[in-house]
Structure formats: structure tokens, C-alpha cells
Design a protein around this motif. Structure first.
Motif, PDB file in Angstrom:
ATOM      1  N   THR A 247      27.309  -7.643 -34.867  1.00  0.00           N
ATOM      2  CA  THR A 247      26.879  -8.953 -35.369  1.00  0.00           C
ATOM      3  C   THR A 247      26.513  -9.876 -34.211  1.00  0.00           C
ATOM      4  OG1 THR A 247      28.251  -8.760 -37.356  1.00  0.00           O
ATOM      5  CG2 THR A 247      27.586 -10.984 -36.692  1.00  0.00           C
ATOM      6  N   THR A 250      23.313  -8.717 -32.279  1.00  0.00           N
ATOM      7  CA  THR A 250      22.080  -8.963 -33.028  1.00  0.00           C
ATOM      8  C   THR A 250      21.689 -10.430 -32.970  1.00  0.00           C
ATOM      9  OG1 THR A 250      22.523  -7.104 -34.523  1.00  0.00           O
ATOM     10  CG2 THR A 250      20.999  -8.809 -35.298  1.00  0.00           C
ATOM     11  N   ARG A 254      18.413 -11.866 -30.914  1.00  0.00           N
ATOM     12  CA  ARG A 254      17.322 -12.639 -31.515  1.00  0.00           C
ATOM     13  C   ARG A 254      17.135 -13.975 -30.793  1.00  0.00           C
ATOM     14  NH1 ARG A 254      13.293 -11.200 -34.945  1.00  0.00           N
ATOM     15  NH2 ARG A 254      13.598 -13.022 -36.314  1.00  0.00           N
ATOM     16  N   THR A 286      14.753  -7.332 -35.876  1.00  0.00           N
ATOM     17  CA  THR A 286      13.974  -7.884 -36.995  1.00  0.00           C
ATOM     18  C   THR A 286      14.658  -9.108 -37.596  1.00  0.00           C
ATOM     19  OG1 THR A 286      15.104  -6.526 -38.656  1.00  0.00           O
ATOM     20  CG2 THR A 286      13.178  -5.554 -37.542  1.00  0.00           C
ATOM     21  N   ALA A 287      13.873  -9.865 -38.343  1.00  0.00           N
ATOM     22  CA  ALA A 287      14.413 -11.022 -39.054  1.00  0.00           C
ATOM     23  C   ALA A 287      15.422 -10.600 -40.102  1.00  0.00           C
ATOM     24  CB  ALA A 287      13.268 -11.815 -39.689  1.00  0.00           C
ATOM     25  N   ASP A 288      15.203  -9.437 -40.733  1.00  0.00           N
ATOM     26  CA  ASP A 288      16.157  -8.950 -41.734  1.00  0.00           C
ATOM     27  C   ASP A 288      17.506  -8.637 -41.084  1.00  0.00           C
ATOM     28  OD1 ASP A 288      14.366  -9.192 -43.796  1.00  0.00           O
ATOM     29  OD2 ASP A 288      13.791  -7.063 -43.815  1.00  0.00           O
ATOM     30  N   ALA A 289      17.464  -8.018 -39.900  1.00  0.00           N
ATOM     31  CA  ALA A 289      18.711  -7.712 -39.193  1.00  0.00           C
ATOM     32  C   ALA A 289      19.438  -9.000 -38.831  1.00  0.00           C
ATOM     33  CB  ALA A 289      18.412  -6.897 -37.939  1.00  0.00           C
ATOM     34  N   GLU A 290      18.679 -10.007 -38.433  1.00  0.00           N
ATOM     35  CA  GLU A 290      19.285 -11.286 -38.096  1.00  0.00           C
ATOM     36  C   GLU A 290      19.917 -11.935 -39.334  1.00  0.00           C
ATOM     37  OE1 GLU A 290      18.190 -15.412 -35.730  1.00  0.00           O
ATOM     38  OE2 GLU A 290      16.576 -14.268 -36.681  1.00  0.00           O
ATOM     39  N   ALA A 291      19.248 -11.861 -40.462  1.00  0.00           N
ATOM     40  CA  ALA A 291      19.773 -12.474 -41.687  1.00  0.00           C
ATOM     41  C   ALA A 291      21.088 -11.815 -42.100  1.00  0.00           C
ATOM     42  CB  ALA A 291      18.742 -12.365 -42.814  1.00  0.00           C
ATOM     43  N   GLN A 292      21.147 -10.504 -41.996  1.00  0.00           N
ATOM     44  CA  GLN A 292      22.383  -9.797 -42.337  1.00  0.00           C
ATOM     45  C   GLN A 292      23.499 -10.162 -41.370  1.00  0.00           C
ATOM     46  OE1 GLN A 292      21.568  -5.584 -42.548  1.00  0.00           O
ATOM     47  NE2 GLN A 292      19.930  -5.849 -44.046  1.00  0.00           N
ATOM     48  N   GLU A 294      23.721 -12.929 -39.690  1.00  0.00           N
ATOM     49  CA  GLU A 294      24.093 -14.320 -39.916  1.00  0.00           C
ATOM     50  C   GLU A 294      25.096 -14.437 -41.065  1.00  0.00           C
ATOM     51  OE1 GLU A 294      24.588 -18.052 -39.182  1.00  0.00           O
ATOM     52  OE2 GLU A 294      23.056 -16.990 -38.018  1.00  0.00           O
ATOM     53  N   GLU A 295      24.885 -13.672 -42.100  1.00  0.00           N
ATOM     54  CA  GLU A 295      25.828 -13.692 -43.222  1.00  0.00           C
ATOM     55  C   GLU A 295      27.213 -13.231 -42.780  1.00  0.00           C
ATOM     56  OE1 GLU A 295      26.341 -11.802 -47.741  1.00  0.00           O
ATOM     57  OE2 GLU A 295      24.529 -11.392 -46.563  1.00  0.00           O
TER      58      GLU A 295
END
Length: 395
Positions: A247, A250, A254, A286-292, A294-295
């Protein structure tokens, strides 16, 4: 002191100055990491190409200004790992400084010059930065006290960033009293009376240490228990360290990509291979990896802050003694993964953490950390003094 030792001191300055003889810290000597801007001088960030492709700074770091205005004698600008993107203390351009406390082992980074100059007795305070452990790790390796403050409590303006959401100024000292004096100036708060508190002891994390370190820590725990109101075990599954590591890496990656990719990807050949590889990896996240990530980060932050509402957490700062200078690249990469899991505990949640160098194993420094809730920095500094007085740094 040898300012021509470029493994510790930067070829560029400024060195050897003070702006006032008056102030609360006028008896102390300071070195500052080559990420802090000084108006009219270039900042090198540990990389000669960066140094030669950036203009002199237009303004001085507010944190550095506070210390200058407190009367400190500025010894000089000191080295960092390239753009602070490492924890080893190695710099392919300027060399790896010798760890004064354990010459056959790495000094740790990225605040390598800050730590080594203080450990050698050439300065009383080493101003560094901490993103993923760059104060805490060299503090442990060099037998120093070090603090990573609550994120955002001190200004990161007029510094070369790495990952702004995690970057924070921090400092290293040989004793807890000096560490606290600097904190009083930077936080604008009077030292607190040290009082016994409730502690959470991360038993499962200490159990991961090699046997020699567990044995060395055991009597230390008993002395700390005697200084606390209560000590309870912290129910944490160490398997989660890998999740927190991923986490943090990542989210940091970013941030690094947003901050530096445009420049770094044009100058990859200017970096050591491991650091160039890190920049390349960060640019592919990726932005998706960052979003996950971040959660997961927000869930962890809520969880740990709730745990620290009325107690302070005690953990190992690092998973083992400082790696040997002869360690292979593969071994160092493996150690980094274990290390980032521990440093991510506070880093992801923006929490303050202090390293206490209160034990040695066969003459090699080791110790432990205390983590507090947001804004508890002065309490942590008081606890460091309390435990240091009770145990003795040379224990």
C-alpha cells in the motif's frame, strides 16, 4: 571534520555560518540534508545531474530558517541518497559514508550525511527528512535518537520533495534532551513534564526479530514497563506487513511519478541502477492501483489512530541490525521489503514516531520506536527523555 569527505558533506554549500549568536539553540551545531533550499545556492538532492540542471534556490526552507534564527551554528550541507529514494545510505556518485557506530555496516538513508555527521560528533543535530523511513532507519543504524513528526506539522516548503503526502522534515541527535530542545523550537511548544503513560507493545512484531535481538530487547522491555502506567500487547497479525508495504509503495510511487517522472525519465542514466529501476516502476503504476491502495490506507489510518487514542505503540524500528556493506543487491532488496512494512505503520497514517537507540548487540546499535497519535510529538519527545533517563543510552 573533513568537509572534503564528499560521502558525508556536499561539494556545494553553504558551509560554516550562522546568522545570529543569540537564541535557544545557540550552543548547538547543525548539518542539513541536501534537500533543503538555501536562498542563492543550488540544491543537489544527492545527484550531480540534478544539481547542474536546476537554478539556485529562490528562498530558504522555513524549518532551516527557524533553526538558523534560533542561533545554531551551521556546519554544512550533507549528502542524501539520490532524490531521497532509498534507505541504504549509498550514493553512486559520492560514495557510501562509513557508519561510525558499525563500520562494516551500512549507515542507512536517505538522511545518511545527517546521521553520520552527528554520530561522528561533528554536529549536534542532523536535519533530515523522512518519507518511508529516512530518519528512523539511519537513527537505528547509527545509534541515534530520531523523530519523524506528525505529517504536515512542519513545513515542507522550499525543499526538494520525493512524495509530498508522506514527506516530512525530521532530525537526529545523540541524546534525547537535545532532540527535545529542537522540537520545542520547531513546534513552538515548551517541553512537557515526562509522565508515565499506557503503552501497547507489538509483541508479534518483536517476535519476528532474530533471537539475539529478542534477547537484547527483553530486559529493555522490563525497564520500560517500570516507567509506564500499563503495558498491553498489541493484537496485530504480522502477515499484514506485506499488505501495508504494498500500500505504501504504491501510494508513494504514484506521488513520486507525479513529482519527478518528467525529469527522471529523461535522466535515468544519471541514477544508480536500483534507483533508476524504482523510478521506472513508479512511472508504470496505474490509477486503479492507486485507488485500491488509497482505500486500504484510509482503513489502516482509522484503525491505528483508534488504537492510539489513549496509548502509545512500541515497535521494532527495523527488522534486524543494519545490513553489512558487503550485502548483495538481492539481499538489500529483500531487506527493504521487510523494512518498509514496519515504517509504513506510522508513515501511511501520518503519525509521529521516535527511535530510541537504547540497546546494542555485539556493539552494533539497535533499539525500538514509539508511535503516537497525530499531534503527540511533544509527548513523544518527553517519553524519549523519560525512557532514556531510566534505561541509559549505553545500556
Amino acid at each position: 571534520m573533513d568537509l572534503a569527505d564528499f560521502s558525508v558533506y556536499c561539494p556545494h554549500g553553504p558551509h560554516n555560518f550562522r546568522t545570529t549568536q543569540e537564541g535557544a539553540l545557540s550552543d548547538l551545531r547543525l548539518v542539513y540534508k541536501d534537500l533543503y533550499h538555501v536562498a542563492g545556492y543550488p540544491t543537489g538532492a544527492g545527484n550531480p545531474t540534478w544539481l547542474h540542471t536546476h537554478e539556485p534556490a529562490a528562498a530558504t526552507s522555513p524549518v532551516l530558517l527557524q533553526l538558523m534564527n534560533a542561533g545554531m551554528q551551521i556546519i554544512g550541507r550533507v549528502q542524501t541518497d539520490e532524490l531521497a529514494y532509498s534507505l541504504n545510505g549509498c550514493n553512486i556518485h559520492y560514495g557510501t559514508p562509513a557508519n561510525p557506530a558499525a563500520p562494516d555496516r551500512l549507515p542507512g538513508g536517505s538522511s545518511s550525511g545527517s546521521a553520520v555527521a552527528v554520530a561522528r560528533g561533528e554536529a549536534d543535530v542532523g536535519l533530515g527528512t523522512d518519507t518511508g523511513g529516512s530518519i528512523r532507519v539511519p537513527a537505528c543504524y547509527n545509534g541515534l535518537f530520531g523523530i519523524r513528526p506528525t505529517h504536515g506539522r512542519l513545513s515542507s516548503e522550499h525543499m526538494v520533495p520525493l512524495a509530498p503526502r508522506f514527506d516530512t522534515p525530521g532530525w537526529l541527535c545523540r541524546d534525547a534532551v537535545t532532540l527535545e530542545r529542537v522540537g520545542a523550537v520547531l513546534f513552538g511548544a515548551a517541553p512537557l513534564k515526562p509522565e508515565a503513560v499506557d503503552l501497547l507493545w507489538a509483541t508479534t512484531l518483536f517476535d519476528l526479530l532474530p533471537e539475539a535481538l529478542r534477547t537484547a530487547i527483553a530486559p529493555l522491555k522490563q525497564q520500560i514497563v517500570a516507567c509506564a502506567v500499563s503495558v498491553n500487547g498489541w493484537d496485530f497479525d504480522p502477515v499484514r506487513l506485506s499488505e501495508l508495504n504494498n500500500t505504501f509503495r504504491t501510494l508513494q510511487g504514484r506521488e513520486v511519478a507525479r513529482t519527478h517522472s518528467a525529469w527522471a525519465m529523461q535522466h535515468l542514466d544519471a541514477f544508480a541502477p536500483d534507483i533508476a529501476e524504482r523510478f521506472q516502476w513508479a512511472s508504470q503504476l496505474t490509477a486503479d492501483a492507486e485507488a485500491q491502495a488509497e482505500e486500504a490506507c484510509q482503513q489502516w489510518k482509522a484503525e491505528i489512530i483508534a488504537q492510539l487514542d489513549t496509548a502509545f505503540l512500541v515497535i521494532p524500528t527495523t527488522p534486524d541490525l543494519a545490513p553489512l556493506r558487503s550485502a548483495s543487491d538481492a539481499d538489500l532488496a529483500d531487506f527493504r521489503m521487510k523494512l518498509l512494512g514496519l515504517t509504513a505503520l506510522a508513515g501511511l497514517a501520518g503519525l509521529p514516531q521516535i527511535h530510541l537507540p537504547l540497546v546494542k548487540v555485539n556493539g552494533v546499535p539497535f533499539g525500538l520506536s514509539i508511535i503516537g497519535k497525530p499531534g503527540s510529538d511533544m509527548q513523544l519527545l518527553a517519553l524519549a527523555r523519560l525512557f532514556s533517563d531510566a534505561i541509559g543510552k549505553d545500556n
